[in-house]
Each structure stands twice: as structure tokens, then as C-alpha cells.
Motif scaffolding. Structure first.
Motif, PDB file in Angstrom:
ATOM      1  N   LEU A 124       0.833  -1.203   0.000  1.00 21.22           N
ATOM      2  CA  LEU A 124       0.000   0.000   0.000  1.00 21.22           C
ATOM      3  C   LEU A 124       0.867   1.252   0.000  1.00 21.22           C
ATOM      4  O   LEU A 124       0.538   2.255  -0.650  1.00 21.22           O
ATOM      5  CB  LEU A 124      -0.926  -0.001   1.217  1.00 21.22           C
ATOM      6  N   ALA A 125       1.991   1.201   0.719  1.00 23.80           N
ATOM      7  CA  ALA A 125       2.902   2.353   0.750  1.00 23.80           C
ATOM      8  C   ALA A 125       3.476   2.631  -0.632  1.00 23.80           C
ATOM      9  O   ALA A 125       3.591   3.795  -1.055  1.00 23.80           O
ATOM     10  CB  ALA A 125       4.021   2.121   1.757  1.00 23.80           C
ATOM     11  N   GLN A 126       3.850   1.562  -1.355  1.00 27.80           N
ATOM     12  CA  GLN A 126       4.378   1.745  -2.710  1.00 27.80           C
ATOM     13  C   GLN A 126       3.307   2.274  -3.663  1.00 27.80           C
ATOM     14  O   GLN A 126       3.579   3.149  -4.486  1.00 27.80           O
ATOM     15  CB  GLN A 126       4.945   0.413  -3.225  1.00 27.80           C
ATOM     16  N   LEU A 127       2.083   1.752  -3.538  1.00 19.95           N
ATOM     17  CA  LEU A 127       0.987   2.272  -4.359  1.00 19.95           C
ATOM     18  C   LEU A 127       0.722   3.737  -4.024  1.00 19.95           C
ATOM     19  O   LEU A 127       0.421   4.541  -4.910  1.00 19.95           O
ATOM     20  CB  LEU A 127      -0.269   1.436  -4.145  1.00 19.95           C
ATOM     21  N   GLY A 128       0.828   4.066  -2.730  1.00 18.76           N
ATOM     22  CA  GLY A 128       0.622   5.454  -2.308  1.00 18.76           C
ATOM     23  C   GLY A 128       1.657   6.387  -2.926  1.00 18.76           C
ATOM     24  O   GLY A 128       1.334   7.521  -3.315  1.00 18.76           O
ATOM     25  N   GLN A 129       2.915   5.928  -3.017  1.00 19.77           N
ATOM     26  CA  GLN A 129       3.950   6.747  -3.639  1.00 19.77           C
ATOM     27  C   GLN A 129       3.648   6.978  -5.116  1.00 19.77           C
ATOM     28  O   GLN A 129       3.869   8.072  -5.639  1.00 19.77           O
ATOM     29  CB  GLN A 129       5.319   6.073  -3.478  1.00 19.77           C
ATOM     30  N   LEU A 130       3.131   5.951  -5.779  1.00 20.37           N
ATOM     31  CA  LEU A 130       2.709   6.142  -7.164  1.00 20.37           C
ATOM     32  C   LEU A 130       1.557   7.136  -7.234  1.00 20.37           C
ATOM     33  O   LEU A 130       1.505   8.000  -8.117  1.00 20.37           O
ATOM     34  CB  LEU A 130       2.274   4.807  -7.782  1.00 20.37           C
ATOM     35  N   GLY A 131       0.629   7.009  -6.282  1.00 19.40           N
ATOM     36  CA  GLY A 131      -0.533   7.891  -6.252  1.00 19.40           C
ATOM     37  C   GLY A 131      -0.176   9.346  -6.060  1.00 19.40           C
ATOM     38  O   GLY A 131      -0.875  10.238  -6.552  1.00 19.40           O
ATOM     39  N   LEU A 132       0.921   9.600  -5.347  1.00 17.20           N
ATOM     40  CA  LEU A 132       1.332  10.981  -5.091  1.00 17.20           C
ATOM     41  C   LEU A 132       1.707  11.696  -6.389  1.00 17.20           C
ATOM     42  O   LEU A 132       1.646  12.924  -6.462  1.00 17.20           O
ATOM     43  CB  LEU A 132       2.507  10.995  -4.112  1.00 17.20           C
ATOM     44  N   GLU A 133       2.077  10.939  -7.409  1.00 12.77           N
ATOM     45  CA  GLU A 133       2.380  11.546  -8.709  1.00 12.77           C
ATOM     46  C   GLU A 133       1.115  12.041  -9.403  1.00 12.77           C
ATOM     47  O   GLU A 133       1.193  12.795 -10.378  1.00 12.77           O
ATOM     48  CB  GLU A 133       3.083  10.520  -9.614  1.00 12.77           C
ATOM     49  N   ILE A 134      -0.049  11.608  -8.887  1.00 20.08           N
ATOM     50  CA  ILE A 134      -1.325  11.925  -9.539  1.00 20.08           C
ATOM     51  C   ILE A 134      -2.041  13.047  -8.800  1.00 20.08           C
ATOM     52  O   ILE A 134      -2.455  14.045  -9.393  1.00 20.08           O
ATOM     53  CB  ILE A 134      -2.214  10.670  -9.586  1.00 20.08           C
ATOM     54  N   ASP A 135      -2.190  12.898  -7.477  1.00 24.59           N
ATOM     55  CA  ASP A 135      -2.894  13.897  -6.667  1.00 24.59           C
ATOM     56  C   ASP A 135      -2.578  13.626  -5.196  1.00 24.59           C
ATOM     57  O   ASP A 135      -2.348  12.477  -4.799  1.00 24.59           O
ATOM     58  CB  ASP A 135      -4.404  13.807  -6.907  1.00 24.59           C
ATOM     59  N   ALA A 136      -2.606  14.681  -4.372  1.00 27.86           N
ATOM     60  CA  ALA A 136      -2.226  14.546  -2.967  1.00 27.86           C
ATOM     61  C   ALA A 136      -3.170  13.647  -2.172  1.00 27.86           C
ATOM     62  O   ALA A 136      -2.781  13.100  -1.131  1.00 27.86           O
ATOM     63  CB  ALA A 136      -2.161  15.929  -2.316  1.00 27.86           C
ATOM     64  N   ASP A 137      -4.425  13.481  -2.634  1.00 27.78           N
ATOM     65  CA  ASP A 137      -5.386  12.641  -1.910  1.00 27.78           C
ATOM     66  C   ASP A 137      -5.293  11.161  -2.274  1.00 27.78           C
ATOM     67  O   ASP A 137      -5.871  10.319  -1.588  1.00 27.78           O
ATOM     68  CB  ASP A 137      -6.824  13.119  -2.172  1.00 27.78           C
ATOM     69  N   VAL A 138      -4.590  10.834  -3.353  1.00 30.96           N
ATOM     70  CA  VAL A 138      -4.571   9.441  -3.813  1.00 30.96           C
ATOM     71  C   VAL A 138      -3.916   8.499  -2.798  1.00 30.96           C
ATOM     72  O   VAL A 138      -4.438   7.398  -2.554  1.00 30.96           O
ATOM     73  CB  VAL A 138      -3.916   9.321  -5.201  1.00 30.96           C
ATOM     74  N   PRO A 139      -2.773   8.861  -2.157  1.00 29.45           N
ATOM     75  CA  PRO A 139      -2.192   7.934  -1.177  1.00 29.45           C
ATOM     76  C   PRO A 139      -3.177   7.551  -0.074  1.00 29.45           C
ATOM     77  O   PRO A 139      -3.271   6.368   0.287  1.00 29.45           O
ATOM     78  CB  PRO A 139      -0.993   8.711  -0.626  1.00 29.45           C
ATOM     79  N   TYR A 140      -3.921   8.531   0.453  1.00 27.35           N
ATOM     80  CA  TYR A 140      -4.916   8.167   1.467  1.00 27.35           C
ATOM     81  C   TYR A 140      -5.976   7.246   0.878  1.00 27.35           C
ATOM     82  O   TYR A 140      -6.373   6.259   1.498  1.00 27.35           O
ATOM     83  CB  TYR A 140      -5.616   9.397   2.070  1.00 27.35           C
ATOM     84  N   CYS A 141      -6.457   7.571  -0.317  1.00 33.63           N
ATOM     85  CA  CYS A 141      -7.525   6.778  -0.922  1.00 33.63           C
ATOM     86  C   CYS A 141      -7.072   5.344  -1.209  1.00 33.63           C
ATOM     87  O   CYS A 141      -7.883   4.428  -1.213  1.00 33.63           O
ATOM     88  CB  CYS A 141      -8.026   7.452  -2.191  1.00 33.63           C
ATOM     89  N   VAL A 142      -5.779   5.143  -1.455  1.00 36.58           N
ATOM     90  CA  VAL A 142      -5.253   3.788  -1.598  1.00 36.58           C
ATOM     91  C   VAL A 142      -5.481   3.018  -0.304  1.00 36.58           C
ATOM     92  O   VAL A 142      -5.878   1.848  -0.322  1.00 36.58           O
ATOM     93  CB  VAL A 142      -3.746   3.822  -1.951  1.00 36.58           C
ATOM     94  N   TYR A 143      -5.230   3.685   0.826  1.00 37.57           N
ATOM     95  CA  TYR A 143      -5.395   3.045   2.140  1.00 37.57           C
ATOM     96  C   TYR A 143      -6.879   2.904   2.493  1.00 37.57           C
ATOM     97  O   TYR A 143      -7.356   1.837   2.853  1.00 37.57           O
ATOM     98  CB  TYR A 143      -4.647   3.859   3.192  1.00 37.57           C
ATOM     99  N   GLY A 144      -7.621   4.018   2.423  1.00 37.43           N
ATOM    100  CA  GLY A 144      -9.077   3.984   2.490  1.00 37.43           C
ATOM    101  C   GLY A 144      -9.719   3.762   3.840  1.00 37.43           C
ATOM    102  O   GLY A 144     -10.895   3.443   3.914  1.00 37.43           O
TER     103      GLY A 144
END
Length: 284
Positions: A124-144
Motif C-alpha cells: 500500500l505504501a508503494q501504491l501510495g507513492q505512485l498515487g502521489l504523482e497523480i494527486d495529494a489525496d490518492v495515497p490516502y484513498c489507496v489506504y481507504g
């Protein structure tokens, strides 16, 4: 291959931006939770090599590289080297441009879904790092799940689930541009929120203290442009909400109640005032 992923909306129980980094990105200090209002994202592999297709059921979202789900799929493929063609269908239920993280949650659902479909075993942490390239809310939304969020949005600290409560979520008939609101921020003039009491209240399952420590630093900024936000918040409190505030950069306002009967009364009272009103529970 086909895969269906849920993409729940988020609410900001607490939101502050303490300062701006030298590169122009914002530092965030937030407490967030996910709710039972969600989009559904279906991912399907196609025989067309490398092609990426986005399909939505509404006319308000782009179906091209501007869509956050499209960006998520691109980032994932570039990182993992997967070349498979993909068709991504999004069934929208979360209001658009509402401060509920709908686009970010769709992107997070794509990251989680592709990770499962292709057995890439990213954490989830690695997916969150990828998500940060898209939008600041994506890392949280990965965790949910209920969490404290800091840094540029990538530092996720899980919290205990919220105590039993109901949420009335209402979007006034305006749409807010997040970049427009963020451009108006003057950090030295903001009434900054302290997240520590809210975090402690959540972890102690203290409902009254959670309500007492709700806060969104950006609410006055957005409400100054859209007074409907203040009117909606006042109505929620008048109708019996234990607490109410704006989520994200707005314009959606949520009211929190411990009693289902009170929440239903608020929901019914607001239905004639707002077209988009939802009665939901925290997903935890």
C-alpha cells in the motif's frame, strides 16, 4: 481479465496546510475517513496492445489523459512495465468537484485493482507513492480507512475506526475548482488547526471530543466565494447535527450525528434544499 474495485468517497474530519514547500507543493496535516458513498471501477484487459480506454457513465468527466484514473493506469504501467491494453469503466456516484476525493479514489481503485490483477505485489505504501504523482489525496484513498495524513499527502498514519455515528453529506449546487482555492491560500492569514486533539479523540473513540475538534482551515477561504456553504452548515446544525463542516476544498458539507433518527431527520430536511444529499456511515 476483469476486476471490479470499489472507490469510496473521503471526508476531512480535520484539515490544515501549515506551509508551502519551496517547490510550490503544499504541506498537509489532515484526519480523513472513508464513507459508504462510492464509485465502482471495472478494469478489463483488452487485446489492443498498450491502448488505454476510459469510459464513464456521466458527461461531466474527461475520458482521456486528464482523468485521474487514466493517469493512475499510465503511472502503474510505466512503473511495472506491463504493456497490456486496458479498458476502465467508472460508474459514478460521488459528486464531481465536491471535496469528496472522487477522482482520487477512482485513481486509487485503479492502482489497487491493477496490483491485484497482475500480481505485482506492491505494498500500500508503494501504491501510495505512485498515487502521489497523480494527486495529494490518492495515497490516502489507496489506504481507504480512518487515518492521519501529513507531508505532501504520502504519510499515512492509521487511526482507530470512528465510533458508531451517521453522516449526512450534502453538496450545494456549485462546483469548486481545487486549484483555484489553493491559489487563494495565504498561509500567514489562515486560522490553522491543531490535529493532535482530534487524533487523540479518534484513537480514544471519544465521540464528543471528535465533534468538538472538527476543523477545516480552508472552509473560510471557500465559503467566502460560495456563501451557500455557510448556509448549508448552519442548516445542518439547526436541524440537529452534533457538528458540521466543509470537506476538502468544498463545497460539500457534512453533518455528524450519533443517533440514526436525528441523521434521518436532517437528511429529509435538506432534501428539498439540496439535490445531492446522502445519508451514510463511516466505512470502518
Amino acid at each position: 481479465m476483469k476486476h471490479l474495485e470499489k472507490a469510496p468517497a473521503k471526508l476531512n474530519l480535520g484539515l490544515d496546510t501549515p506551509f508551502i514547500h519551496a517547490d510550490g507543493s503544499l504541506e498537509w496535516d489532515m484526519v480523513m475517513t472513508s464513507i459508504g458513498l462510492m464509485d465502482y471501477v471495472q478494469i478489463e484487459t483488452t487485446t489492443t496492445n498498450r491502448q488505454l480506454e476510459i469510459i464513464t457513465d456521466g458527461g461531466s468527466l474527461p475520458e482521456n489523459h486528464h482523468n485521474l484514473a487514466y493517469k493512475a493506469a499510465n503511472v502503474f504501467r510505466q512503473t511495472t512495465g506491463i504493456q497490456t491494453g486496458l479498458s476502465i469503466s467508472i460508474q459514478k456516484h460521488i459528486p464531481v468537484a465536491a471535496g469528496l476525493g472522487g477522482g482520487s479514489s477512482d485513481a486509487a481503485a485503479v492502482l489497487r485493482g491493477l496490483n491485484q490483477m497482475f500480481d505485482t505485489h506492491l505494498s500500500l505504501a508503494q501504491l501510495g507513492q505512485l498515487g502521489l504523482e497523480i494527486d495529494a489525496d490518492v495515497p490516502y484513498c489507496v489506504y481507504g480507512k480512518t487515518a492521519a495524513v501529513s507531508g505532501r499527502g504520502e504519510i499515512i498514519t492509521p487511526l482507530k475506526p470512528l465510533p458508531k455515528c451517521w453522516l449526512v453529506v450534502a453538496k450545494p449546487r456549485v462546483s469548486v475548482s481545487t486549484p483555484k482555492i489553493l491559489a487563494l491560500i495565504k498561509h500567514e492569514k489562515l486560522q490553522h488547526q491543531n490535529m493532535a486533539p482530534l487524533i487523540q479523540a479518534v484513537n480514544h473513540q471519544n465521540y464528543l471530543q471528535i465533534v468538538a475538534n472538527l476543523g477545516n482551515t480552508l472552509e473560510p477561504v471557500t465559503a467566502n466565494l460560495y456563501p451557500q456553504i455557510t448556509i448549508l452548515k448552519e442548516r445542518m446544525l439547526k436541524y440537529g447535527a452534533d457538528g458540521a463542516q466543509m470537506s476538502g476544498t468544498g463545497p460539500t458539507v457534512f453533518g455528524i450525528c450519533q443517533q440514526a433518527s436525528k441523521a434521518k431527520r436532517i437528511f429529509n430536511s435538506l432534501s428539498g434544499f439540496c439535490r445531492e444529499v446522502y445519508l451514510v456511515r463511516p466505512l470502518d
